[in-house]
Each structure stands twice: as structure tokens, then as C-alpha cells.
Scaffold this motif. Structure first.
Motif, PDB file in Angstrom:
ATOM      1  N   ARG A  75      39.294  35.430  54.882  1.00 39.01           N
ATOM      2  CA  ARG A  75      38.416  34.726  55.720  1.00 39.01           C
ATOM      3  C   ARG A  75      37.083  35.190  55.631  1.00 39.01           C
ATOM      4  NH1 ARG A  75      40.904  30.271  56.119  1.00 39.01           N
ATOM      5  NH2 ARG A  75      43.174  30.553  56.506  1.00 39.01           N
ATOM      6  N   ARG A  76      36.617  35.949  54.454  1.00 43.30           N
ATOM      7  CA  ARG A  76      35.210  36.550  54.347  1.00 43.30           C
ATOM      8  C   ARG A  76      34.163  35.287  54.255  1.00 43.30           C
ATOM      9  NH1 ARG A  76      32.149  37.601  50.131  1.00 43.30           N
ATOM     10  NH2 ARG A  76      33.776  36.757  48.714  1.00 43.30           N
ATOM     11  N   GLN A  77      33.166  35.578  55.128  1.00 38.76           N
ATOM     12  CA  GLN A  77      32.232  34.511  55.028  1.00 38.76           C
ATOM     13  C   GLN A  77      31.456  34.281  53.444  1.00 38.76           C
ATOM     14  OE1 GLN A  77      31.101  32.586  57.527  1.00 38.76           O
ATOM     15  NE2 GLN A  77      29.540  31.455  56.440  1.00 38.76           N
ATOM     16  N   ARG A  78      31.510  32.957  53.016  1.00 37.26           N
ATOM     17  CA  ARG A  78      31.156  32.793  51.770  1.00 37.26           C
ATOM     18  C   ARG A  78      29.684  32.169  51.709  1.00 37.26           C
ATOM     19  NH1 ARG A  78      36.285  32.410  51.036  1.00 37.26           N
ATOM     20  NH2 ARG A  78      37.129  32.791  48.859  1.00 37.26           N
ATOM     21  N   GLU A  79      29.036  32.869  50.810  1.00 35.69           N
ATOM     22  CA  GLU A  79      27.546  32.246  50.566  1.00 35.69           C
ATOM     23  C   GLU A  79      27.349  31.082  50.181  1.00 35.69           C
ATOM     24  OE1 GLU A  79      25.315  34.766  48.041  1.00 35.69           O
ATOM     25  OE2 GLU A  79      25.238  36.457  49.211  1.00 35.69           O
ATOM     26  N   GLU A 134      33.250  22.225  38.485  1.00 34.14           N
ATOM     27  CA  GLU A 134      32.516  23.128  38.482  1.00 34.14           C
ATOM     28  C   GLU A 134      32.637  24.010  39.854  1.00 34.14           C
ATOM     29  OE1 GLU A 134      31.377  24.510  35.764  1.00 34.14           O
ATOM     30  OE2 GLU A 134      31.987  22.674  34.542  1.00 34.14           O
ATOM     31  N   ALA A 135      32.893  23.099  40.945  1.00 35.68           N
ATOM     32  CA  ALA A 135      32.977  23.581  42.149  1.00 35.68           C
ATOM     33  C   ALA A 135      34.165  24.591  42.324  1.00 35.68           C
ATOM     34  CB  ALA A 135      32.778  22.532  43.386  1.00 35.68           C
ATOM     35  N   VAL A 136      35.092  24.030  41.947  1.00 33.36           N
ATOM     36  CA  VAL A 136      36.393  24.971  41.708  1.00 33.36           C
ATOM     37  C   VAL A 136      36.079  26.062  41.053  1.00 33.36           C
ATOM     38  CG1 VAL A 136      38.901  24.753  40.949  1.00 33.36           C
ATOM     39  CG2 VAL A 136      37.976  22.709  41.511  1.00 33.36           C
ATOM     40  N   HIS A 137      35.650  26.331  39.981  1.00 36.37           N
ATOM     41  CA  HIS A 137      34.998  27.626  39.482  1.00 36.37           C
ATOM     42  C   HIS A 137      34.221  28.397  40.180  1.00 36.37           C
ATOM     43  CE1 HIS A 137      36.623  26.324  35.508  1.00 36.37           C
ATOM     44  NE2 HIS A 137      35.748  25.867  34.898  1.00 36.37           N
ATOM     45  N   TYR A 138      33.344  27.828  41.122  1.00 35.21           N
ATOM     46  CA  TYR A 138      32.515  28.492  41.755  1.00 35.21           C
ATOM     47  C   TYR A 138      33.283  29.160  43.072  1.00 35.21           C
ATOM     48  CZ  TYR A 138      27.627  29.438  43.344  1.00 35.21           C
ATOM     49  OH  TYR A 138      26.831  30.256  43.893  1.00 35.21           O
ATOM     50  N   VAL A 139      34.210  28.313  43.736  1.00 35.65           N
ATOM     51  CA  VAL A 139      34.834  29.053  45.009  1.00 35.65           C
ATOM     52  C   VAL A 139      36.070  29.903  44.276  1.00 35.65           C
ATOM     53  CG1 VAL A 139      36.428  28.131  46.586  1.00 35.65           C
ATOM     54  CG2 VAL A 139      34.424  26.681  46.108  1.00 35.65           C
ATOM     55  N   HIS A 140      36.481  29.663  43.316  1.00 35.37           N
ATOM     56  CA  HIS A 140      37.579  30.424  42.538  1.00 35.37           C
ATOM     57  C   HIS A 140      36.867  31.722  42.503  1.00 35.37           C
ATOM     58  CE1 HIS A 140      40.403  31.114  38.963  1.00 35.37           C
ATOM     59  NE2 HIS A 140      40.309  32.001  39.808  1.00 35.37           N
ATOM     60  N   MET A 141      35.880  31.892  41.919  1.00 38.67           N
ATOM     61  CA  MET A 141      34.882  33.287  41.405  1.00 38.67           C
ATOM     62  C   MET A 141      34.547  33.840  42.809  1.00 38.67           C
ATOM     63  SD  MET A 141      33.681  32.801  37.547  1.00 38.67           S
ATOM     64  CE  MET A 141      32.819  30.996  37.647  1.00 38.67           C
ATOM     65  N   GLN A 142      34.456  33.177  43.835  1.00 42.92           N
ATOM     66  CA  GLN A 142      33.694  33.751  45.041  1.00 42.92           C
ATOM     67  C   GLN A 142      34.808  34.298  45.886  1.00 42.92           C
ATOM     68  OE1 GLN A 142      32.222  30.286  47.353  1.00 42.92           O
ATOM     69  NE2 GLN A 142      30.038  31.337  47.034  1.00 42.92           N
ATOM     70  N   GLU A 143      36.216  34.452  45.487  1.00 45.41           N
ATOM     71  CA  GLU A 143      37.148  35.162  45.857  1.00 45.41           C
ATOM     72  C   GLU A 143      37.063  36.478  45.583  1.00 45.41           C
ATOM     73  OE1 GLU A 143      40.276  35.665  48.803  1.00 45.41           O
ATOM     74  OE2 GLU A 143      39.026  33.859  48.421  1.00 45.41           O
ATOM     75  N   ALA A 144      36.449  37.382  46.158  1.00 47.56           N
ATOM     76  CA  ALA A 144      36.229  38.853  45.665  1.00 47.56           C
ATOM     77  C   ALA A 144      36.369  39.661  47.099  1.00 47.56           C
ATOM     78  CB  ALA A 144      35.139  39.134  45.107  1.00 47.56           C
ATOM     79  N   THR A 145      37.403  40.279  46.983  1.00 49.57           N
ATOM     80  CA  THR A 145      37.650  41.316  48.321  1.00 49.57           C
ATOM     81  C   THR A 145      38.041  42.648  48.067  1.00 49.57           C
ATOM     82  OG1 THR A 145      40.281  40.720  48.185  1.00 49.57           O
ATOM     83  CG2 THR A 145      38.805  39.340  49.766  1.00 49.57           C
ATOM     84  N   GLY A 146      38.046  43.770  48.878  1.00 49.02           N
ATOM     85  CA  GLY A 146      38.508  44.952  48.532  1.00 49.02           C
ATOM     86  C   GLY A 146      37.468  45.886  48.260  1.00 49.02           C
ATOM     87  N   PHE A 147      37.743  46.434  46.844  1.00 46.78           N
ATOM     88  CA  PHE A 147      36.741  47.305  46.284  1.00 46.78           C
ATOM     89  C   PHE A 147      35.277  46.555  45.861  1.00 46.78           C
ATOM     90  CE2 PHE A 147      35.327  49.224  42.088  1.00 46.78           C
ATOM     91  CZ  PHE A 147      34.866  50.509  42.853  1.00 46.78           C
TER      92      PHE A 147
END
Length: 649
Positions: A75-79, A134-147
Motif C-alpha cells: 500500500r506504499r504511495q507510488r509516484e 509498458e505500463a505493466v512493466h512500470y507498475v511491476h517494477m515500482q513494487e519495491a518494499t523493505g530494504f
């Protein structure tokens, strides 16, 4: 010592000079006036002269991004997506992940001028449909949590763990979603794409090695796309769509993200990729049966077996084959009506003065003969000095292969050589709008044959035998229909169902032979124009390409067999199926893709400023060094800052 200490900041400063975009893209930004605009999910930069096309694409992209934003688990706010529209005609689109100071960004062209996009169910003027991939790639790679989320927050654009997902998952996921984001378009809905996969599955035992992007037998489209999409589709059907995004979430939380993707797959699915793929392969073995050529279909050319090719026939039955094969160089060959080889030419030219650079049949359109069979023409999407693509027309002596004339360059694709060999009917593209044009192959002068005022994607035009009419394809929003331009310039539809009716070629003055989606497979059909009757001419096992009429009602085509194509001939015989294609008086004319149902919510539409993001460092990194003072080491510390304005100007 002073020299050493000065070198360190200079090296850090050099990091600011790394180009953010390829040369052709950056040049377009520098030459034209740019603007910036925002929607709820996207911040876009576009050339002022291409505003209408950019906003049309942006509307589709915004809808796709809004849909995709509901899938990831964190649920992290995405740019907002950073999207850049370029005037460069590079026939691709891409997403660059955050890495080593470079920001995440998407780059989109104004149009695609390769016929390959049409063959795979995407319209050259509808960049918005490709932007959803390309939007799938973008949203997919935005998923970064933790470290890594913490590292990126502190240090800037350092690393996105999902950029290190296996390529079959990255591309398979995005390709599968092409047909699931508001329109049933793209490769998952395309009969040629499905036929290429199923023809291989019917003749080979698949294993997890077939997911490798370097697997040669899945050229030209790549195993990560072709096999990856079908495996992802199977995973979603067997385990549910939500598990795909659970794997995205696990990868996004990984510290050592370049390692262990198989272990994370096992954590989500209960067994490793290999074991899960074996279940998939076993299901294919049971459900996909081998199909043999029916009676009346015979092989004319099988060696070398091309993984992709283009085909053309002359009225006397001669034919030309442009091929790319694993065990041969790219070549153009011309055969006599009997099938005897007349000549073959290696296409690669390396010495100065060469006519072209590109030689792959993926860049070829409009391969065709003049009416007397003396000339062979084609359109080639060739590489420009800037590194992007421009189309040029060539006419060869069909008896020798000698280049006689050439014209261009232009943005668009070829159709066919005129009966007298003096001009080409082609499609000229300008963003979302395209027109039919007649181009003189000696002078390059063009004559407009259509004057559409609205966005349109036209394709595969063909002169009638008398040179008075033109048959062509017109995009309907989710497929292609056949249309005619009459001698007086009037336009009328031939089909109205939008079922991948593609590649019309004239069989006399009153009939067209073309490809049509038939129960999920690309098959040859004929339409009698005076009656509107549609007839299926044959049933190739998996997929046909480039069907051409021959004397006596026969048809020559490319037949997909296993991992390659053969040149096959269908004997004239009674039709397998018939339909009435005549549109009723109430049938509205087909047009390009429909406008979005909801108005696009825009904010901040303004000229681009070189100050945009200029003073915000994209990379903030500590540096520890040392100097030597006699016998003592003295440490020193620096904070490196790296950044640029959004366009990298």
C-alpha cells in the motif's frame, strides 16, 4: 596528493553526464518545443507539434495504469509514471528501471511503422495499446518494499528489485495483460501468435528451458514473450491472477533480488518453476494434438527453414521469398512457377555505398511483383544515421535481383507495386493518423489517395490488376476489416466484423484473397466483391501468412510448421465455409479505436522548463577516500550528488 584529491570530484561530476535517453530520442527533445502535462497517475512530456497524438495515447495509458494500480499488494504511495513521447520513429517502446542514478521512465513513439505490429494484432497508430504493455512493466517494477525501498528513499534512484525478475515473467506478464486492460487487442488475441506457439507445442516436448530468452527456436519473437505469455496465462488460469502479483510482491521485498527468483516462485506456487512448467507441458501434450496438412496442401519450399519470412507471387506463378533462418543468412530468392530456383541473393551489404542496412524480413512490407513479373518491389524499414527507422521503397529487376530504383525515406509501410511497376501504393503515417498514398518509385513524388481527418490506422494496401482500385485494411479498435478505395475515390467496407481480416491480394478484378481469424487460427479466405460472399479456401494446420492467389484458383502461402515456415500451395477446391459479408444499409463505417468513455483529467499542461527536477539529485551517495601524509593515511569524506532535468538537456 593534490592531483589525487581533485580527480575524485571530477569522476563524480562525470556521472552527471551519462545520457538519460538514446541519441535519436534526445535529439528529438532538443529540436522541438516540449510540453508537460499530468493526469491522476501519469506525468507526461510530449512534443508540442504532436499534442493530439500524445493526449490520445495518454488517455489509454491513464486508464490502464488506474486498473493496474489495484493489483500490487503493498500500500506504499507510488509516484506517478514518468512518460516521455518522442518524435523518433524507433518502432519500439520501453521502460527504464531505477538504476545507478537514472530514474524510472517510459519512452513512447508517436507511431509504429512496422507491419509486424499489425500482424500481431496491434495497430501502428494506436500507441496507447502498446503503452499498456509498458505500463505493466512500470507498475511491476515500482513494487519495491523493505530494504531497497529504504535505500532508494535515502540515496535516490539506486535499484528496483523487480527489474531482476526472470525475463519470461517480466515479458510474459506484460504480454498477457495486453488483452486484459479494456480492449481485446494484442498478441494473446492474435491468431498468428497463437498458431506459432501451438505449432511448436504440437511437435516438440517443452520444458522450462524454453522460457530462456536465448532459446533460438522461438525466434523471431523470443521465448520470453511467446512461451512466457502462454505460461503466465496458464498460471493465472490454474492458480489465480492474484498469485502473479504475490510473486511480484515477494520479489519486491527481496534484498538479493538478482538471485533466488526460483525460490520465491516456489514460495508462492508451492513448487519450483521447472516442476510447475512440467505440469503445463503435460497439459499441452494432452490437449494440443499434431495436425497434418490436409489433402490439397503441398510443400513448395522447405529448406532452409526460415523462422520468419515474407512471400510474394507474380501473375504467372513465379514467387519471391525473403527469409531469415537459423542455418542461413538473410536472403531474397526468386522461384519459377515450377518451383525451380531462379536466383538467390544474400541481403547483408557491408561495403560503403550499400543500399540498405536492415535485412530481416520483420522490417519488410509490400513485397510484390509488377503485372508482367519483370519487377519486384518492397518497402524496408531501414536504420537512419540517427539510429531510428525510416521506410524506403526499392524496385529490383526480377530476373537478376539488380536494384533499379529507390524512393523515400518516409514514415509508413508499403503496400504493392503498381501493375506497370512505376509507383507504389503505401501507407504514410503521422502519429495516430495514416493515409493511403501513391509514391512514384523514380521521383519519390507522392499523391494522396485518402484524406482522413480523424485518427486512422490503415494497412496492407494493394492495387487492383487494372490499377484503378485499392483494397486495404482499416483498424476498427480491436481488429482489422477490409475496405476498398474505388476508382472515383469513394471508400466502402468489404467486411464489418473486425475479425483480423488482413493482407488483401487481388484474384482477378472481382475477388480478394486474404487472411482471416478462423476459430483462433489464421486461415486463407476469398471474398467475391460483387456478391459479398466469403469462402474459406483451405485449412492449414496452425497458421498461414502472406496468402497469394495463383492461376487456376490455387493459393500460395507461408505455412507455420513447428519452429519454422514453409512455402505451401493449396489446390483450388470447394470452399470449407461460406459467409455473406455484404454490410447492411444500417452498418456504420468502421473507424479507428473508439475514444475513451471518460474525459481525460488533465492538470498543469504547460511548456517544458529546463528547471524541471534540475536541482533534485537523483542519486545521493557517500564516498570515503584517503590521502597519504608521510606514513599516515588520512581519510576524507564526500557526498556525491547526481541529477539532471527531466529531458536530460
Amino acid at each position: 596528493m593534490n592531483t589525487l584529491r581533485l580527480a575524485v570530484p571530477l569522476l563524480l561530476l562525470a556521472g552527471c553526464l551519462i545520457p538519460r535517453f538514446p541519441q535519436d530520442v534526445e535529439t528529438g527533445f532538443a529540436r522541438g518545443r516540449m510540453r508537460t502535462v499530468e493526469t491522476p497517475h501519469v506525468r507526461a512530456y510530449y512534443p508540442e507539434a504532436g499534442r493530439d497524438t500524445a493526449l490520445r495515447t495518454l488517455a489509454r495509458l491513464e486508464a490502464c495504469t488506474a486498473s493496474l494500480a489495484t493489483h500490487p499488494l503493498s500500500r506504499r504511495q507510488r509516484e506517478k509514471l514518468q512518460v516521455f513521447f518522442t518524435t523518433s520513429n524507433f518502432n519500439n517502446a520501453y521502460v527504464q528501471p531505477q538504476i545507478a542514478g537514472l530514474p524510472q521512465q517510459m519512452v513512447l513513439p508517436q507511431q509504429f511503422s512496422l507491419e509486424l505490429f499489425h500482424l500481431l494484432g496491434l495497430a501502428g497508430g494506436e500507441v496507447g495499446d502498446v503503452s499498456c504493455h509498458e505500463a505493466v512493466h512500470y507498475v511491476h517494477m515500482q513494487e519495491a518494499t523493505g530494504f531497497w525501498a529504504a535505500v532508494n528513499t535515502v540515496l535516490g534512484n539506486v535499484h528496483q528489485p523487480n527489474a531482476f525478475s526472470d525475463t519470461w515473467f517480466l515479458e510474459g506478464l506484460a504480454t498477457w495483460y495486453e488483452a486484459r486492460l479494456g480492449r481485446r487487442v494484442g498478441r494473446p488475441e492474435n491468431p498468428l501468435w497463437r498458431g506459432m506457439f501451438l505449432s511448436y507445442a504440437a511437435t516438440h516436448r517443452l520444458d522450462a528451458g524454453h522460457l530462456n530468452a536465448l532459446h533460438r527456436e522461438h525466434l523471431p519473437f523470443g521465448a520470453q514473450y511467446l512461451v512466457g505469455q502462454h505460461f503466465v496465462e496458464w498460471l493465472a488460469r490454474r492458480h489465480g491472477e492474484e498469485k502473479l502479483w504475490a510473486l511480484v510482491a515477494d520479489q519486491g521485498d527481496a534484498i538479493f533480488s538478482s538471485l533466488g527468483f526460483t525460490l520465491r516462485f516456489k514460495h508462492v506456487y508451492g513448487q519450483g518453476i521447472g516442476a510447475e512448467f512440467d505440469v503445463f507441458a503435460e497439459e499441452l501434450r494432452k490437449t494440443v494434438s499434431r495436425r497434418e496438412r490436409p489433402a490439397g496442401q503441398s510443400v513448395r519450399v522447405s529448406r532452409p527453414a526460415p523462422y520468419f519470412a515474407r512471400l510474394a507471387t507474380a501473375p504467372d506463378g513465379s514467387f519471391a521469398l525473403w527469409s531469415a533462418a537459423l542455418d542461413d543468412v538473410n536472403r531474397l530468392s526468386v522461384y519459377a512457377p515450377s518451383g525451380a530456383l531462379r536466383w538467390t541473393r544474400r541481403l547483408a551489404e557491408v561495403l560503403p555505398g550499400r543500399r540498405w542496412i536492415s535485412t530481416n524480413p520483420l522490417g519488410v512490407s509490400g513485397l510484390s511483383f509488377s503485372a508482367d513479373g519483370a519487377h519486384l518491389g518492397f518497402a524496408l524499414a531501414d536504420v537512419t544515421p540517427m539510429g531510428n527507422d525510416a521506410t524506403r521503397l526499392f524496385v529490383l529487376d526480377a530476373a537478376t535481383g539488380e536494384v533499379l530504383r529507390e524512393a523515400g525515406p518516409f514514415i509508413g509501410l508499403g503496400g504493392t507495386l503498381s501493375p506497370d511497376g512505376t509507383c507504389f501504393v503505401a501507407v504514410a503515417q503521422d502519429g495516430a493518423r495514416s493515409q493511403l498514398v501513391s509514391m512514384d518509385v523514380t521521383t519519390g513524388a507522392t499523391t494522396a489517395l485518402t484524406r482522413f481527418e480523424t485518427p486512422e490506422t490503415l494497412a496492407s494496401p494493394a492495387w487492383s490488376p487494372d490499377g484503378a482500385r485499392v483494397a486495404f485494411n482499416r483498424w476498427t479498435g480491436e481488429g482489422f476489416d477490409l475496405w476498398l478505395r474505388e476508382a472515383d475515390g469513394a471508400l466502402r467496407p468489404v467486411t464489418t466484423d473486425g475479425r483480423f481480416n488482413y493482407q488483401p491480394r487481388w484474384s482477378g478484378e472481382d475477388a480478394l484473397v486474404f487472411l482471416r481469424d478462423t476459430e483462433g487460427r489464421a486461415q486463407p479466405w476469398r471474398c467475391t466483391l460483387s456478391t459479398g460472399q466469403l469462402e474459406q479456401l483451405g485449412e492449414v494446420p496452425w497458421a498461414a501468412l502472406d496468402p497469394h492467389p495463383l492461376p487456376g484458383g490455387r493459393v500460395l502461402l507461408l505455412n507455420r510448421e513447428g519452429a519454422a515456415f514453409t512455402v505451401d500451395e493449396l489446390a483450388g477446391r470447394p470452399a470449407l465455409a461460406t459467409l455473406d459479408s455484404k454490410p447492411s444499409a444500417s452498418t456504420p463505417p468502421a473507424g479507428s479505436a473508439p475514444a475513451p468513455s471518460a474525459p481525460l483529467e488533465l492538470s498543469g499542461d504547460a511548456p517544458y522548463s529546463a528547471w524541471d527536477n534540475l536541482l533534485v539529485p537523483g542519486l545521493r551517495f557517500p564516498y570515503v577516500g584517503f590521502t597519504v601524509d608521510g606514513e599516515r593515511f588520512r581519510p576524507f569524506y564526500l557526498l556525491g550528488l547526481s541529477g539532471a532535468d527531466r529531458l536530460g538537456l
